[in-house]
Design an enzyme around this catalytic site. Structure first.
Site, PDB file in Angstrom:
ATOM      1  N   ASP A 324      -9.491 126.824  96.237  1.00  0.00           N
ATOM      2  CA  ASP A 324      -8.833 125.522  96.325  1.00  0.00           C
ATOM      3  C   ASP A 324      -9.095 124.850  97.672  1.00  0.00           C
ATOM      4  O   ASP A 324      -9.163 125.508  98.714  1.00  0.00           O
ATOM      5  CB  ASP A 324      -7.326 125.725  96.129  1.00  0.00           C
ATOM      6  CG  ASP A 324      -6.542 124.442  96.291  1.00  0.00           C
ATOM      7  OD1 ASP A 324      -6.724 123.541  95.460  1.00  0.00           O
ATOM      8  OD2 ASP A 324      -5.761 124.340  97.259  1.00  0.00           O
ATOM      9  N   GLU A 377     -13.779 124.055  94.977  1.00  0.00           N
ATOM     10  CA  GLU A 377     -13.287 122.686  94.851  1.00  0.00           C
ATOM     11  C   GLU A 377     -13.551 122.019  96.203  1.00  0.00           C
ATOM     12  O   GLU A 377     -12.756 122.146  97.125  1.00  0.00           O
ATOM     13  CB  GLU A 377     -11.795 122.655  94.518  1.00  0.00           C
ATOM     14  CG  GLU A 377     -11.294 121.233  94.286  1.00  0.00           C
ATOM     15  CD  GLU A 377      -9.875 120.989  94.767  1.00  0.00           C
ATOM     16  OE1 GLU A 377      -9.319 119.936  94.434  1.00  0.00           O
ATOM     17  OE2 GLU A 377      -9.322 121.835  95.494  1.00  0.00           O
TER      18      GLU A 377
END
Length: 646
Positions: A324, A377
């Site tokens: 993330d 990401e």
């Protein structure tokens, strides 16, 4: 030649406590399975059944274990430290699985006293309680040997990868039982059957690790080695993964090494000093989320994080890690104004320690588990995110294509009459589409914070919204790149996602929603069955524009080609509500081109405009090709035609 460090770690394990080599590797940032030694481990010592405890607190004056077995009294079970590693240890007889505990720490620098959850705990109490729980990690009997043995080929760049993103607390709930969420074991057969029926290859769980606040969706982690107790025990989560594997579904975890919350029982100010985070808030505090940032330059923190990554692969048979907010790790000035950040040694804004850590992370994961996948990401243009570290890349297997997502949704939110002026929002992607190994995401981030659901982003009336959502999914599945879709999008959830409520499964009783669901299922089926749609996802030779310049009619036509050049799929996308009849498209070969999918078919709740199952090429040159097809392009629709070289 065997790795000497791994051999020594294995030998130390038989001793029961940390050996000198454990301490050495931990201190240099190379103890990749520190979780086997630190934390709480049920064991038998000299015939006595109990639990050994170990915690890193180098600036502590005193540490003791407190828990429900000693009335939470500080000092009843003191820990000892030896050498300079800063690791405290003890063994407590009679303390067994399920017991709750914390570490009572007094700092030698400022006499700060606090009770901390175990950073390496395998289980935790359910919030709002914050104690760690002792758990034996060797009690689940796995039944996924066949999956593990054969998963490698399923996760390569030339394999179909279609990911269903799931939030465990809101996929389904039980409204007749106080709207409670499903447990891991309750969810296992339901989720496995649904994902298998819909044709997805993988499930990606939003962060599973323990977190105190439901509204963080797991992205503010306090228990990095503990699957959240909200839905059951560690064995229950293993059962869920096992069940998915038995249905031939891969499991990817959302992993969050970029920051952690400042809850007192967590990692922050752990031993009265900024142990895991930077002391200077210009480097150690994330202004956007008000969280702490790991000190990636500290070797013991590196051991913690790398050990955690391998832990999920070791103990829970996880098939991939999606990292993330990579951009927040890479840039020292991320979400900061001038003067709120410290340049690196060369005066730049790159976080060089984080870059080194991410490269190490990917090297370690792929060294130990070459059949898994790591996904970034990363929302900027940082170069070579998904390229090998030995040529200067970060080493990830895949990178989210955030640009594709933003541009495509922005285009579809426009009134069709204006789209002709924004045609480049669709075509720009192909200028960079093969610079990385991309994954095309339609994730949870697009349906929160007032952004509305996917279907409500589409313009027009009810029918047009469904038609455009089918078009969006068809466009996603026929573009180069792997796929990801957040739960609820597949059947046209109207409401914005709410983590405290179930998806509106009752919508599937309506023909338009059921048709959309069937369309997504058929897209997955075609994507998996046709190598032209996945085998060259990351190679420019697998894609070719037919016509990317028909902005006046808002039409795109392109080819997806097989590696041997004997087969191709022609994709036609009509982004207006006007039926385009007698629309001529150039194709590379003569013969019949079979219409294998049409988003406007009545079984998908479309209007039924199409090409009667196929069209024969005519030797009329068009689009620079010797053959062409005379087609009907459905309104706000996508049609896919299959041709084979004779």
């Amino acid at each position: 030649m065997p790795d000497r460090r791994r051999i020594l770690i294995t030998l130390d394990k038989t001793i029961g406590f940390l050996g000198d080599m454990d301490r050495h590797l931990f201190a240099e940032g190379t103890h990749y399975r520190a979780y086997e030694k630190l934390g709480a481990h049920p064991r038998t010592v000299d015939g006595e059944v109990g639990t050994s405890f170990a915690v890193w607190a180098p600036n502590a004056e005193a540490v003791s274990v407190v828990g429900d077995f000693n009335g939470w009294q500080m000092g009843r079970h003191p820990m000892q430290t030896t050498g300079t590693s800063g690791i405290w240890e003890c063994f407590i007889p009679g303390v067994v699985q399920g017991a709750c505990y914390k570490y009572a720490i007094t700092s030698r620098l400022n006499h700060y006293s606090v009770e901390k959850a175990d950073p390496y705990a395998f289980a935790s109490e359910i919030r709002p309680r914050t104690a760690s729980r002792i758990w034996d990690m060797n009690t689940h009997l796995w039944g996924d040997d066949a999956w593990i043995k054969n998963r490698g080929p399923r996760q390569k760049l030339n394999s179909p990868i279609s990911i269903y993103e799931v939030h465990l607390g809101s996929w389904r709930r039980v409204p007749e039982d106080a709207n409670r969420w499903l447990t891991y074991r309750e969810m296992a057969p339901l989720l496995a059957a649904y994902v298998h029926e819909m044709g997805f290859t993988h499930v990606e769980f939003m962060p599973v690790a323990e977190h105190p606040f439901d509204g963080s969706w797991g992205y503010q982690t306090t228990g990095y080695f503990a699957p959240t107790s909200r839905f059951g025990t560690p064995d229950d989560f293993k059962f869920l993964v096992d069940t998915l594997h038995k249905h031939e579904i891969g499991v990817i975890l959302d992993w969050v090494p970029g920051h952690f919350p400042t809850d007192e029982h967590g990692l922050v100010f752990f031993d009265g000093t900024h142990l895991y985070e930077h002391a200077d808030p210009r480097k150690g505090r994330h202004p956007e989320w008000n969280t702490a940032i790991f000190n990636y330059s500290r070797p013991e923190v590196t051991s913690f994080l790398l050990s955690n990554a391998l832990f999920w692969l070791d103990q829970y048979h996880i098939d991939g890690l999606r990292v993330d907010a990579v951009a927040s790790m890479l840039y020292l000035d991320y979400s900061r104004k001038p003067g709120e950040w410290i340049p690196n040694d060369y005066g730049g804004h790159e976080n060089l320690d984080a870059v080194r850590f991410l490269r190490r992370f990917n090297e370690v994961v792929y060294q130990h588990y070459p059949d898994t996948v790591t996904i970034a990401e990363e929302s900027t243009s940082w170069p070579m995110v998904s390229r090998p570290t030995y040529i200067g890349g970060l080493g990830f297997g895949l990178k989210w294509d955030m640009g594709w997502m933003h541009d495509t949704l922005a285009y579809l939110e426009r009134d069709p009459i204006h789209r002709r002026f924004h045609h480049n929002e669709l075509t720009f992607r192909m200028l960079y589409a093969f610079t990385e190994n991309f994954l095309l995401p339609l994730s949870h981030d697009e349906v929160v914070y007032g952004k509305g659901s996917l279907i409500n982003k589409m313009t027009g009336d009810w029918w047009q919204k469904f038609a455009q959502l089918r078009l969006l999914f068809g466009y996603q599945f026929t573009q180069p790149g792997k796929k990801l879709l957040f739960m609820g999008g597949e059947f046209g959830q109207w409401k914005e996602w709410n983590h405290d409520a179930s998806l509106d499964w009752n919508l599937l009783h309506y023909p338009t929603h059921a048709g959309l669901s069937r369309w997504l299922r058929d897209l997955n089926t075609l994507y998996r069955a046709e190598p032209t749609l996945h085998s060259m996802d990351c190679q420019p030779e697998g894609f070719e524009w037919v016509d990317c310049n028909d902005n006046d009619q808002s039409i795109l036509t392109y080819l997806r080609k097989s590696a041997d050049g004997t087969m191709a799929l022609l994709i036609t996308c009509n982004f207006t509500p006007v039926i385009r009849r007698n629309y001529r498209v150039g194709v590379p070969w003569p013969g019949t081109w079979q219409e294998v999918l049409n988003s406007d078919a009545t079984l998908y709740a479309g209007s039924g405009q199409g090409n009667f199952g196929g069209v024969t090429a005519y030797p009329l040159p068009w689009h620079g090709r010797t053959q062409s097809l005379n087609l009907t392009l459905p309104p706000l629709g996508i049609a896919v035609f299959k041709g084979t070289r004779a």
